[in-house]
Design an enzyme around this catalytic site. Sequence first.
Site, PDB file in Angstrom:
ATOM      1  N   ARG A 241       2.401   2.676   3.497  1.00 14.05           N
ATOM      2  CA  ARG A 241       1.521   2.039   2.987  1.00 14.05           C
ATOM      3  C   ARG A 241       2.025   0.364   2.703  1.00 14.05           C
ATOM      4  O   ARG A 241       3.149   0.424   2.044  1.00 14.05           O
ATOM      5  CB  ARG A 241       0.823   2.426   1.879  1.00 14.05           C
ATOM      6  N   GLU A 270      -3.943  -5.358   4.197  1.00  9.30           N
ATOM      7  CA  GLU A 270      -4.453  -5.365   5.470  1.00  9.30           C
ATOM      8  C   GLU A 270      -5.984  -5.667   5.519  1.00  9.30           C
ATOM      9  O   GLU A 270      -6.623  -5.048   4.415  1.00  9.30           O
ATOM     10  CB  GLU A 270      -4.513  -3.762   5.747  1.00  9.30           C
ATOM     11  N   HIS A 288      -0.957  -1.299  12.384  1.00  2.89           N
ATOM     12  CA  HIS A 288      -1.172   0.205  11.744  1.00  2.89           C
ATOM     13  C   HIS A 288      -1.695   1.122  12.919  1.00  2.89           C
ATOM     14  O   HIS A 288      -2.407   1.595  12.924  1.00  2.89           O
ATOM     15  CB  HIS A 288      -2.553   0.104  10.601  1.00  2.89           C
TER      16      HIS A 288
HETATM   17  C1  GLV Z   1      -2.361   6.494   8.431  1.00  6.71           C
HETATM   18  O1  GLV Z   1      -1.971   5.701   7.859  1.00  6.71           O
HETATM   19  C2  GLV Z   1      -2.726   7.790   7.745  1.00  6.71           C
HETATM   20  O2  GLV Z   1      -2.531   7.902   6.617  1.00  6.71           O
HETATM   21  O3  GLV Z   1      -3.027   8.496   8.478  1.00  6.71           O
END
Ligand code: GLV
Length: 328
Positions: A241, A270, A288
């Site tokens: 993250r 983000e 991402h």
């Molecule tokens: C993506 O970032 C997830 O947590 O699946």
Amino acid sequence: MTDRPNVLVTRPIMDAPLARLRERCDVTVHENDFGIPRDELLHVVAGRDAIVTMLTEKVDAEFLAAAGPQLRIVANHAVGFDNVDVAACTDASVLATNTPDVLTETTADTAFALLMAAARRVGEGERFLRAGTPWIWGPLMMLGQDVHHKTIGIVGFGRIGQAVARRAKGFGMRVAYNDAVNLPAEVEAETGAERLDLDDLLAQADFISIHTNLTPETRHLFGAEAFRAMKPTAVVVNTSRGPVVDEQALADALEAGEIFAAGLDVFEREPEVEARLLGLENVVVIPHLGSATVDTRNAMGDVVVDNLFAAFDGARPPTLLNPDAFGG
Ligand code: GLV
Ligand code: GLV
């Protein structure tokens, strides 16, 4: 709840799991390329029996109150659930689920792709050629860092971190890890990984791959001090993250040559990407995409649907985050 539960899906998901869901439920899929604005979200959740959420939506007491008392389950279409206030779900007697396991290997592939691209200057080379820059092969051109036989330090040694360790082993790397939790000896044996204190890991690793959850303890875990502790040849990869990394401190470290490069799948604010990072050649950025493959997105959709169907049947959802909401 009526015979056909009323389900909201906040972003389009893969066709196959969606078709399964539609067989049994009345499904509204919210189609908006940029997600649902918060005020609209609080409006469209009202009266749903189940809601499939994305990591871009905050599921908190306000969300749950807006949904109403008939809500049974919030199924997050992601393994990470820092966007979900699990305690608030439990208080509201709403089941909360995520999608672990099915995306482990795919996300580890993404981490390795970023690691290699950053080490070997793949993005920079791409930009160079696409810009039509004149060139001829030369012994000193765009030299990177070797990956094979180097040391990787994996911070957060859960499922995904361990899957990265298995890949690193195939590259002949020495694997070190740091995790708040002590791992069983079998895991260390299987992955060939040795536990190091964070300071030692940062000082010794040629590659640092981040796989922690986002919690108050891990927010800005990687700041100025951490980057200063690393080798000047170090490559940092984040597929966890964004807020685990202080992006200003990262940009400072990259500009000052305190570290060699970074590969980022996730960002502090983000979908905004820090402009200073975008201005640097030694950063590889992708939007991402950690679990973004056809197979894995189908599998994540299936986990979501399995969780919903279990909840509708009064059974325990397979990847339940709050057992207390199910009676322990
Ligand atoms: C993506 O970032 C997830 O947590 O699946
Ligand atoms: C994180 O949640 C993981 O699966 O490693």
